[in-house]
Design an enzyme around this catalytic site. Sequence first.
Site, PDB file in Angstrom:
ATOM      1  N   CYS A  38      39.094  43.563  64.108  1.00 50.59           N
ATOM      2  CA  CYS A  38      39.957  43.826  65.253  1.00 50.59           C
ATOM      3  C   CYS A  38      41.114  44.700  64.795  1.00 50.59           C
ATOM      4  O   CYS A  38      41.276  44.957  63.611  1.00 50.59           O
ATOM      5  CB  CYS A  38      40.487  42.541  65.883  1.00 50.59           C
ATOM      6  SG  CYS A  38      41.058  42.833  67.577  1.00 50.59           S
ATOM      7  N   CYS A  57      44.421  44.178  66.243  1.00 55.67           N
ATOM      8  CA  CYS A  57      45.728  43.628  66.663  1.00 55.67           C
ATOM      9  C   CYS A  57      46.637  43.263  65.491  1.00 55.67           C
ATOM     10  O   CYS A  57      47.856  43.269  65.623  1.00 55.67           O
ATOM     11  CB  CYS A  57      45.543  42.450  67.604  1.00 55.67           C
ATOM     12  SG  CYS A  57      44.415  41.182  67.034  1.00 55.67           S
ATOM     13  N   LYS A  95      35.841  34.764  74.537  1.00 51.13           N
ATOM     14  CA  LYS A  95      37.160  34.522  73.968  1.00 51.13           C
ATOM     15  C   LYS A  95      38.151  34.434  75.119  1.00 51.13           C
ATOM     16  O   LYS A  95      38.360  35.406  75.853  1.00 51.13           O
ATOM     17  CB  LYS A  95      37.518  35.679  73.031  1.00 51.13           C
ATOM     18  CG  LYS A  95      38.815  35.470  72.273  1.00 51.13           C
ATOM     19  CD  LYS A  95      39.023  36.634  71.309  1.00 51.13           C
ATOM     20  CE  LYS A  95      40.268  36.446  70.469  1.00 51.13           C
ATOM     21  NZ  LYS A  95      40.460  37.591  69.567  1.00 51.13           N
ATOM     22  N   ARG A 125      46.966  39.744  76.806  1.00 54.60           N
ATOM     23  CA  ARG A 125      45.586  40.179  76.548  1.00 54.60           C
ATOM     24  C   ARG A 125      44.646  39.787  77.688  1.00 54.60           C
ATOM     25  O   ARG A 125      43.436  39.744  77.502  1.00 54.60           O
ATOM     26  CB  ARG A 125      45.113  39.586  75.210  1.00 54.60           C
ATOM     27  CG  ARG A 125      45.953  40.096  74.034  1.00 54.60           C
ATOM     28  CD  ARG A 125      45.395  39.672  72.689  1.00 54.60           C
ATOM     29  NE  ARG A 125      46.202  40.265  71.632  1.00 54.60           N
ATOM     30  CZ  ARG A 125      46.670  39.600  70.572  1.00 54.60           C
ATOM     31  NH1 ARG A 125      46.384  38.324  70.420  1.00 54.60           N
ATOM     32  NH2 ARG A 125      47.391  40.208  69.661  1.00 54.60           N
ATOM     33  N   LYS A 176      35.593  30.682  71.758  1.00 53.10           N
ATOM     34  CA  LYS A 176      36.924  30.503  71.200  1.00 53.10           C
ATOM     35  C   LYS A 176      37.936  30.408  72.330  1.00 53.10           C
ATOM     36  O   LYS A 176      37.897  31.271  73.212  1.00 53.10           O
ATOM     37  CB  LYS A 176      37.239  31.705  70.293  1.00 53.10           C
ATOM     38  CG  LYS A 176      38.615  31.660  69.655  1.00 53.10           C
ATOM     39  CD  LYS A 176      38.889  32.926  68.857  1.00 53.10           C
ATOM     40  CE  LYS A 176      40.258  32.803  68.190  1.00 53.10           C
ATOM     41  NZ  LYS A 176      40.624  33.965  67.414  1.00 53.10           N
ATOM     42  N   SER A 201      43.998  27.842  65.837  1.00 52.15           N
ATOM     43  CA  SER A 201      45.257  27.435  65.193  1.00 52.15           C
ATOM     44  C   SER A 201      46.017  26.356  65.958  1.00 52.15           C
ATOM     45  O   SER A 201      46.508  25.396  65.366  1.00 52.15           O
ATOM     46  CB  SER A 201      46.148  28.664  65.010  1.00 52.15           C
ATOM     47  OG  SER A 201      46.412  29.283  66.256  1.00 52.15           O
ATOM     48  N   TYR A 239      40.371  25.565  60.334  1.00 48.30           N
ATOM     49  CA  TYR A 239      41.380  25.474  59.266  1.00 48.30           C
ATOM     50  C   TYR A 239      41.283  24.133  58.550  1.00 48.30           C
ATOM     51  O   TYR A 239      41.913  23.943  57.523  1.00 48.30           O
ATOM     52  CB  TYR A 239      42.776  25.699  59.860  1.00 48.30           C
ATOM     53  CG  TYR A 239      42.885  27.044  60.553  1.00 48.30           C
ATOM     54  CD1 TYR A 239      43.084  28.205  59.807  1.00 48.30           C
ATOM     55  CD2 TYR A 239      42.713  27.165  61.933  1.00 48.30           C
ATOM     56  CE1 TYR A 239      43.137  29.439  60.426  1.00 48.30           C
ATOM     57  CE2 TYR A 239      42.755  28.399  62.554  1.00 48.30           C
ATOM     58  CZ  TYR A 239      42.975  29.537  61.802  1.00 48.30           C
ATOM     59  OH  TYR A 239      43.004  30.765  62.409  1.00 48.30           O
TER      60      TYR A 239
HETATM   61 ZN   LIG Z   1      42.611  41.327  68.321  1.00 46.40          ZN
END
Ligand SMILES: [Zn+2]
Length: 334
Positions: free
Chosen positions: A120, A122, A203, A225, A256, A282, A321
């Site tokens: 990506c 970003c 997503k 986004r 996701k 996260s 994680y």
């Molecule tokens: Zn991105």
Amino acid sequence: MTFPIVRHRRLRQSAAIRGMVRETVLTVDDFVQPIFVAYGSGIKKEISSMPGVFHFSLDNLEEEVKEIVELGIPAVLLFGIPESKDSVGSSAFAENGIVQEATRKIKSLYPDLLVIADTCLCEFTDHGHCGMVHTFERDGHVCGDVMNDESLGLLVRTAVSQAKAGADIIAPSNMMDGFVQAIRAGLDENGVSHVPIMSYSVKYASAFYGPFREAADSAPQFGDRKTYQMDPANAREALREAESDVLEGADMLMVKPALAFMDILRMLRDQFDLPLVAYNVSGEYSMVKAAARQGWINERAIVTEMLLGMKRAGADIIITYFAKDAARWLREGK
Ligand SMILES: [Zn+2]
């Protein structure tokens, strides 16, 4: 006529019987551990909102990767924090970009550990969007449109450079229309046709990404986004997104985040035969860590139940994680 009592508890009376009839089992092969790689040297900096997750500079990467390999985790997902950012995210596709360098380093140390490269822009753009933007002013505010087709070429360059650096799997996460097809063609034309695509097919524009944006320093500088990520209210749209990715040549599909979208995992599992990936993001991690620190929950039991739920919902692979912790717990549990 009376019915006999159905004795469900016969199958729950001992740990041995419960073990025999258990429908879903977590194994270390299910897990992918994300890693954040940063420029500089001597860096191992904890991300404040994600206790136990660090930024590593390349020279400190070995210790972390060694631990992951010793725990038997088969794969890592790489995110890079670049030295400098610009409007097109040039360091995402630079030959000596941070993700490319980290990939080379990991593959030279542990050739058998799978490296998945997040593809990506970003983390690499100064505006924090996942593609090229056209900016304009409206009522004194800076606004911007992400330019879909113009961004594809940059994503292809990023994916090709990651694959050439040795990435085993390309994971494009930007949700531009046509991104899988463009990247597939780019990989095929550049001698890396063996590299599979794990597409972030579904997503959602989610509040659960908050801590990641601190971790990757990738919060959008204007706007949001929502024009390229999905509305959490929609489920049928997830089928359309996944179907186009399948047609475009994706090798694996991803949902996701995971926790609030278990129904989507199940829908995709029932509808498609490709391997399915859940991304335990996260915010899902940070909530558990915060509550565990307060002593409000049993972290191990909560995490195990969450990961089991994702697998039961249909995930073959879980990016989390918690991968190192979960691998340790599985080992201890035996
Ligand atoms: Zn991105």
